[in-house]
Write a protein that holds these residues in place. Structure first.
Motif, PDB file in Angstrom:
ATOM      1  N   ILE A 103       0.851  -1.198   0.000  1.00  0.00           N
ATOM      2  CA  ILE A 103       0.000   0.000   0.000  1.00  0.00           C
ATOM      3  C   ILE A 103       0.888   1.250   0.000  1.00  0.00           C
ATOM      4  CG2 ILE A 103      -1.771   1.285   1.260  1.00  0.00           C
ATOM      5  CD1 ILE A 103      -2.597  -1.408   2.526  1.00  0.00           C
ATOM      6  N   ILE A 104       0.617   2.162  -0.921  1.00  0.00           N
ATOM      7  CA  ILE A 104       1.384   3.408  -1.036  1.00  0.00           C
ATOM      8  C   ILE A 104       0.417   4.581  -0.988  1.00  0.00           C
ATOM      9  CG2 ILE A 104       2.927   4.753  -2.501  1.00  0.00           C
ATOM     10  CD1 ILE A 104       3.219   1.500  -3.641  1.00  0.00           C
ATOM     11  N   LEU A 105       0.684   5.534  -0.124  1.00  0.00           N
ATOM     12  CA  LEU A 105      -0.136   6.737   0.016  1.00  0.00           C
ATOM     13  C   LEU A 105       0.700   7.944  -0.387  1.00  0.00           C
ATOM     14  CD1 LEU A 105      -1.735   5.955   3.497  1.00  0.00           C
ATOM     15  CD2 LEU A 105      -2.656   5.416   1.240  1.00  0.00           C
ATOM     16  N   ILE A 106       0.251   8.670  -1.403  1.00  0.00           N
ATOM     17  CA  ILE A 106       0.992   9.841  -1.884  1.00  0.00           C
ATOM     18  C   ILE A 106       0.210  11.097  -1.501  1.00  0.00           C
ATOM     19  CG2 ILE A 106       2.120  10.933  -3.852  1.00  0.00           C
ATOM     20  CD1 ILE A 106       1.990   8.279  -5.323  1.00  0.00           C
ATOM     21  N   ASP A 107       0.806  11.889  -0.632  1.00  0.00           N
ATOM     22  CA  ASP A 107       0.160  13.107  -0.132  1.00  0.00           C
ATOM     23  C   ASP A 107       0.568  14.283  -1.010  1.00  0.00           C
ATOM     24  OD1 ASP A 107      -1.149  15.005   1.308  1.00  0.00           O
ATOM     25  OD2 ASP A 107       0.133  14.897   3.089  1.00  0.00           O
ATOM     26  N   PHE A 108      -0.177  14.472  -2.104  1.00  0.00           N
ATOM     27  CA  PHE A 108       0.089  15.604  -2.996  1.00  0.00           C
ATOM     28  C   PHE A 108      -0.338  16.908  -2.337  1.00  0.00           C
ATOM     29  CE2 PHE A 108      -0.137  12.105  -6.087  1.00  0.00           C
ATOM     30  CZ  PHE A 108       0.975  12.383  -6.872  1.00  0.00           C
ATOM     31  N   ILE A 161      -1.537  10.668 -14.954  1.00  0.00           N
ATOM     32  CA  ILE A 161      -0.069  10.641 -15.050  1.00  0.00           C
ATOM     33  C   ILE A 161       0.481   9.412 -14.343  1.00  0.00           C
ATOM     34  CG2 ILE A 161       2.054  11.780 -14.248  1.00  0.00           C
ATOM     35  CD1 ILE A 161       0.640  14.473 -14.721  1.00  0.00           C
ATOM     36  N   VAL A 162      -0.026   9.139 -13.137  1.00  0.00           N
ATOM     37  CA  VAL A 162       0.456   7.979 -12.372  1.00  0.00           C
ATOM     38  C   VAL A 162       0.162   6.690 -13.129  1.00  0.00           C
ATOM     39  CG1 VAL A 162       0.178   6.664 -10.226  1.00  0.00           C
ATOM     40  CG2 VAL A 162       0.271   9.162 -10.153  1.00  0.00           C
ATOM     41  N   LYS A 163      -1.023   6.577 -13.716  1.00  0.00           N
ATOM     42  CA  LYS A 163      -1.364   5.374 -14.483  1.00  0.00           C
ATOM     43  C   LYS A 163      -0.467   5.221 -15.713  1.00  0.00           C
ATOM     44  CE  LYS A 163      -6.259   4.905 -13.201  1.00  0.00           C
ATOM     45  NZ  LYS A 163      -7.660   4.944 -13.690  1.00  0.00           N
ATOM     46  N   LYS A 164      -0.240   6.318 -16.413  1.00  0.00           N
ATOM     47  CA  LYS A 164       0.588   6.272 -17.612  1.00  0.00           C
ATOM     48  C   LYS A 164       2.027   5.880 -17.277  1.00  0.00           C
ATOM     49  CE  LYS A 164       2.271   9.133 -21.437  1.00  0.00           C
ATOM     50  NZ  LYS A 164       2.291  10.493 -22.037  1.00  0.00           N
ATOM     51  N   GLU A 165       2.590   6.499 -16.233  1.00  0.00           N
ATOM     52  CA  GLU A 165       3.971   6.203 -15.848  1.00  0.00           C
ATOM     53  C   GLU A 165       4.107   4.784 -15.301  1.00  0.00           C
ATOM     54  OE1 GLU A 165       6.675   8.252 -16.275  1.00  0.00           O
ATOM     55  OE2 GLU A 165       5.284   9.512 -17.391  1.00  0.00           O
ATOM     56  N   SER A 166       3.034   4.269 -14.680  1.00  0.00           N
ATOM     57  CA  SER A 166       3.073   2.920 -14.099  1.00  0.00           C
ATOM     58  C   SER A 166       2.950   1.834 -15.154  1.00  0.00           C
ATOM     59  CB  SER A 166       1.945   2.751 -13.077  1.00  0.00           C
ATOM     60  OG  SER A 166       2.082   3.660 -12.010  1.00  0.00           O
ATOM     61  N   ALA A 167       2.526   2.206 -16.358  1.00  0.00           N
ATOM     62  CA  ALA A 167       2.292   1.212 -17.414  1.00  0.00           C
ATOM     63  C   ALA A 167       3.567   0.469 -17.786  1.00  0.00           C
ATOM     64  CB  ALA A 167       1.694   1.890 -18.642  1.00  0.00           C
ATOM     65  N   VAL A 227       0.423  -2.482 -10.877  1.00  0.00           N
ATOM     66  CA  VAL A 227       0.175  -1.267 -10.087  1.00  0.00           C
ATOM     67  C   VAL A 227      -1.287  -0.881 -10.256  1.00  0.00           C
ATOM     68  CG1 VAL A 227       0.764   1.167  -9.761  1.00  0.00           C
ATOM     69  CG2 VAL A 227       2.556  -0.473 -10.371  1.00  0.00           C
ATOM     70  N   GLN A 228      -1.968  -0.672  -9.142  1.00  0.00           N
ATOM     71  CA  GLN A 228      -3.361  -0.229  -9.175  1.00  0.00           C
ATOM     72  C   GLN A 228      -3.460   1.163  -8.551  1.00  0.00           C
ATOM     73  OE1 GLN A 228      -5.256  -3.749  -7.196  1.00  0.00           O
ATOM     74  NE2 GLN A 228      -6.598  -3.693  -8.976  1.00  0.00           N
ATOM     75  N   VAL A 229      -4.089   2.069  -9.278  1.00  0.00           N
ATOM     76  CA  VAL A 229      -4.311   3.423  -8.770  1.00  0.00           C
ATOM     77  C   VAL A 229      -5.760   3.484  -8.298  1.00  0.00           C
ATOM     78  CG1 VAL A 229      -4.209   5.885  -9.286  1.00  0.00           C
ATOM     79  CG2 VAL A 229      -2.629   4.294 -10.424  1.00  0.00           C
ATOM     80  N   ILE A 230      -5.957   3.541  -6.991  1.00  0.00           N
ATOM     81  CA  ILE A 230      -7.299   3.485  -6.409  1.00  0.00           C
ATOM     82  C   ILE A 230      -8.033   4.815  -6.528  1.00  0.00           C
ATOM     83  CG2 ILE A 230      -8.635   2.818  -4.374  1.00  0.00           C
ATOM     84  CD1 ILE A 230      -6.789   0.617  -5.511  1.00  0.00           C
ATOM     85  N   GLU A 285     -10.800  11.507   0.688  1.00  0.00           N
ATOM     86  CA  GLU A 285     -11.411  12.805   0.995  1.00  0.00           C
ATOM     87  C   GLU A 285     -10.386  13.804   1.509  1.00  0.00           C
ATOM     88  OE1 GLU A 285     -14.619  12.156   3.685  1.00  0.00           O
ATOM     89  OE2 GLU A 285     -15.858  11.087   2.224  1.00  0.00           O
ATOM     90  N   LEU A 286      -9.281  13.306   2.034  1.00  0.00           N
ATOM     91  CA  LEU A 286      -8.225  14.193   2.539  1.00  0.00           C
ATOM     92  C   LEU A 286      -7.208  14.551   1.465  1.00  0.00           C
ATOM     93  CD1 LEU A 286      -7.563  12.510   6.005  1.00  0.00           C
ATOM     94  CD2 LEU A 286      -8.881  14.584   5.536  1.00  0.00           C
ATOM     95  N   GLY A 287      -7.452  14.100   0.225  1.00  0.00           N
ATOM     96  CA  GLY A 287      -6.575  14.472  -0.881  1.00  0.00           C
ATOM     97  C   GLY A 287      -5.323  13.627  -0.997  1.00  0.00           C
ATOM     98  N   ILE A 288      -5.358  12.401  -0.474  1.00  0.00           N
ATOM     99  CA  ILE A 288      -4.205  11.505  -0.541  1.00  0.00           C
ATOM    100  C   ILE A 288      -4.485  10.433  -1.598  1.00  0.00           C
ATOM    101  CG2 ILE A 288      -2.814   9.821   0.724  1.00  0.00           C
ATOM    102  CD1 ILE A 288      -3.484  11.408   3.271  1.00  0.00           C
ATOM    103  N   LEU A 289      -3.552  10.269  -2.525  1.00  0.00           N
ATOM    104  CA  LEU A 289      -3.731   9.284  -3.594  1.00  0.00           C
ATOM    105  C   LEU A 289      -3.342   7.899  -3.091  1.00  0.00           C
ATOM    106  CD1 LEU A 289      -4.476   8.826  -6.576  1.00  0.00           C
ATOM    107  CD2 LEU A 289      -2.048   9.086  -7.128  1.00  0.00           C
ATOM    108  N   GLN A 290      -4.255   6.927  -3.282  1.00  0.00           N
ATOM    109  CA  GLN A 290      -4.009   5.550  -2.861  1.00  0.00           C
ATOM    110  C   GLN A 290      -3.542   4.722  -4.055  1.00  0.00           C
ATOM    111  OE1 GLN A 290      -7.539   4.447   0.034  1.00  0.00           O
ATOM    112  NE2 GLN A 290      -8.287   5.704  -1.652  1.00  0.00           N
ATOM    113  N   VAL A 291      -2.422   4.022  -3.871  1.00  0.00           N
ATOM    114  CA  VAL A 291      -1.834   3.200  -4.922  1.00  0.00           C
ATOM    115  C   VAL A 291      -1.407   1.874  -4.288  1.00  0.00           C
ATOM    116  CG1 VAL A 291       0.032   3.009  -6.625  1.00  0.00           C
ATOM    117  CG2 VAL A 291      -0.988   5.236  -6.145  1.00  0.00           C
ATOM    118  N   THR A 292      -1.527   0.790  -5.031  1.00  0.00           N
ATOM    119  CA  THR A 292      -0.957  -0.487  -4.584  1.00  0.00           C
ATOM    120  C   THR A 292      -0.027  -1.003  -5.661  1.00  0.00           C
ATOM    121  OG1 THR A 292      -2.719  -1.876  -5.501  1.00  0.00           O
ATOM    122  CG2 THR A 292      -3.027  -1.057  -3.250  1.00  0.00           C
ATOM    123  N   ARG A 293       1.037  -1.677  -5.222  1.00  0.00           N
ATOM    124  CA  ARG A 293       1.999  -2.288  -6.149  1.00  0.00           C
ATOM    125  C   ARG A 293       2.292  -3.692  -5.663  1.00  0.00           C
ATOM    126  NH1 ARG A 293       7.776  -2.479  -6.937  1.00  0.00           N
ATOM    127  NH2 ARG A 293       8.302  -2.402  -9.155  1.00  0.00           N
TER     128      ARG A 293
END
Length: 490
Positions: free
Chosen positions: A335-340, A355-361, A367-370, A374-382
């Motif tokens: 689980i990866i949380l990116i706080d933009f 962008i994250v989906k394209k770069e992860s390809a 890699v799944q971009v969830i 609500e707090l503006g944090i991007l959820q990603v799993t790898r």
């Protein structure tokens, strides 16, 4: 242009992948931390877990491996008629099983195993224990796609799975049969070996760095490979000719480290740094834990020349690209949380996701971009298959135990004071304490003004000796009479 630099001359094997001279991927294989992914073992069932539809397998590692019911060949063969019966119908405690590692041990978790044994080449994947046929979706010709599916169905056996890869597109049926026969013989050889051995034991060890090099060469039409091991160089040249790969392979001899010669070493040294700077002045902060990884995005020195929203969006765009690169480079999984940086416009959030989906390809791991919380944090799993580079290259700090923090002098000094107060009613006249200077300064106060009060509270004369170093610590060495402590103290 893609380049690979293979540093194989020493015991620790390293393979770097560069694109336009920027490090994109690094595999490090220390002899004591070699990945077991792909290795095949004869294991023994130690425990059946009906509630989890799984078993634990002793395959010779420190921790037992985990095998789910769906990964057992007998279940795959029976599920068409039996539905989903309890795991106890397919495997029993004490039974010997052929298993393959699909994910290495990480932290407190044992390895993940499968009983569906897989051998992968650049053109064909062979899986024993499952009835399945797949053909790469990257085939340009639909008719050819259908033709290869029919060919695979024609030659496969009931307990075999076959995946035809894109590089088979321009090959003929004879080559397909030759490679299929070779993979079948490899599996049969492992079965014969298993029949004569006791569990647990290693039956087949994957040559990971060679597999990685061949996979990279298969995935790109052309490129450049520099390698410092002559025997491996010769093996790869032979493989290149047999598989018609248009790569330029060169053997680099000499005394200088090949990573230094190709300007890779400096990029490797930055990989474990907590802060990663962006070209525009922003930066990322990485915090890895066993449960998940947090990446914090900061604007840093970047102020921009347009409106605030556009400025923040520009930082986040650069951060999204670099974050994905770092995930692959550092092999960060789970689980990866990116706080933009917070943005007001929802369309900007969607563009960051794109962008994250394209770069992860380009990442070979799933890699799944969830999406944003609500707090503006991007959820990603790898997908996790092996430890991260940080886990492989570092150990927890013996001082802070991996937390990145140590106790303050005040915390340690007041704990010492409480320890001494517990002995205030003993008959001893004095106490000798070994302590760091920073802790002593807090304990005794400015110019030792608190010493008389402390000695009165503990009803003892206090003797202090000092330890060097930056660790805030103490050790109560001895209680006794003043004369005894003075003699010991000297």
């Amino acid at each position: 242009m893609k380049k690979m630099i293979a540093n194989l001359a020493s015991r620790e094997k390293r393979v770097a992948v560069l694109e336009n001279d920027v490090l994109r991927k690094l595999e490090i294989l220390p002899p004591h931390q070699r990945s077991k992914v792909g290795n095949i073992y004869l294991g023994k069932v130690t425990k059946v877990l009906p509630g989890m539809d799984a078993v634990f397998i002793d395959y010779g590692a420190e921790k037992n491996g985990f095998l789910h019911r769906d990964e057992i060949p007998s279940f795959q063969q029976a599920k068409k008629t039996d539905g989903k019966a309890p795991i106890g119908q397919y495997v029993r405690q004490g039974e010997k099983l052929l298993v393959q590692v699909t994910r290495d041990e990480t932290g407190t978790k044992g390895a993940k195993l499968t009983g569906l044994i897989e051998f992968s080449t650049d053109s064909l994947v062979y899986i024993h224990g499952i009835d399945y046929v797949g053909v790469s979706k990257k085939f340009n010709n639909d008719a050819l796609h259908k033709q290869w599916r029919e060919t695979a169905l024609q030659y496969k056996k009931a307990d075999e799975g076959l995946i035809v890869r894109t590089s088979m597109e321009n090959e003929n049926e004879a080559i397909f049969l030759d490679r299929l026969t070779s993979l079948r013989e490899l599996f049969k050889g492992i079965e014969r070996k298993a029949a004569s051995l006791k569990a647990p034991t290693l039956l087949y060890e994957r040559d990971m760095y060679l597999d990685m090099i061949k996979s990279e060469m298969s995935g790109t039409p052309s490129g450049e490979l520099a390698i410092d091991d002559f025997a491996v160089y010769q093996e790869l040249k032979k493989w290149q000719e047999e598989n018609r790969k248009e790569w330029e392979i060169s053997h680099i001899s000499g005394t200088r480290n090949i990573f230094s010669e190709w300007n890779v070493e400096a990029q490797v040294e930055k990989m474990n740094k907590k802060i990663v700077w962006l070209d525009n002045g922003g930066y990322l902060i990485f915090e890895e834990t066993e449960a998940f990884t947090v990446i914090d995005v900061n604007s840093g020195k970047f102020t921009g020349k347009v409106a605030k929203e556009e400025t923040l969006f520009a930082v986040n765009q650069a951060a999204a690209k670099e974050a994905v690169r770092q995930l692959r480079l550092r092999n960060i999984s789970g689980i990866i949380l990116i706080d933009f940086i917070n943005m007001d416009q929802s369309r900007h959030e969607q563009e960051i996701i794109d962008i994250v989906k394209k770069e992860s390809a380009r990442d070979e791991k799933r890699v799944q971009v969830i999406g944003f919380t609500e707090l503006g944090i991007l959820q990603v799993t790898r997908k996790r298959t092996s430890p991260s580079i940080g886990e492989m290259m570092t150990v927890p700090c013996p001082v802070c135990s991996g937390s990145g923090k140590i106790e303050s002098p005040e915390t340690v000094a007041f704990r010492l004071e409480r320890d001494l107060l517990e002995h205030r009613k003993t008959d001893d006249e004095a106490v000798w304490v070994e302590v760091s200077e920073a802790v002593a300064d807090v304990l005794l106060g400015e110019n030792e003004s608190y010493r008389p009060t402390l000695e009165e509270l503990i009803s003892k004369k206090l003797f202090l000796s000092f330890v060097s170093g930056s660790i805030n610590t103490y050790s109560i060495k001895r209680f006794g009479s003043i004369q005894e402590i003075e003699r010991a103290f000297k």
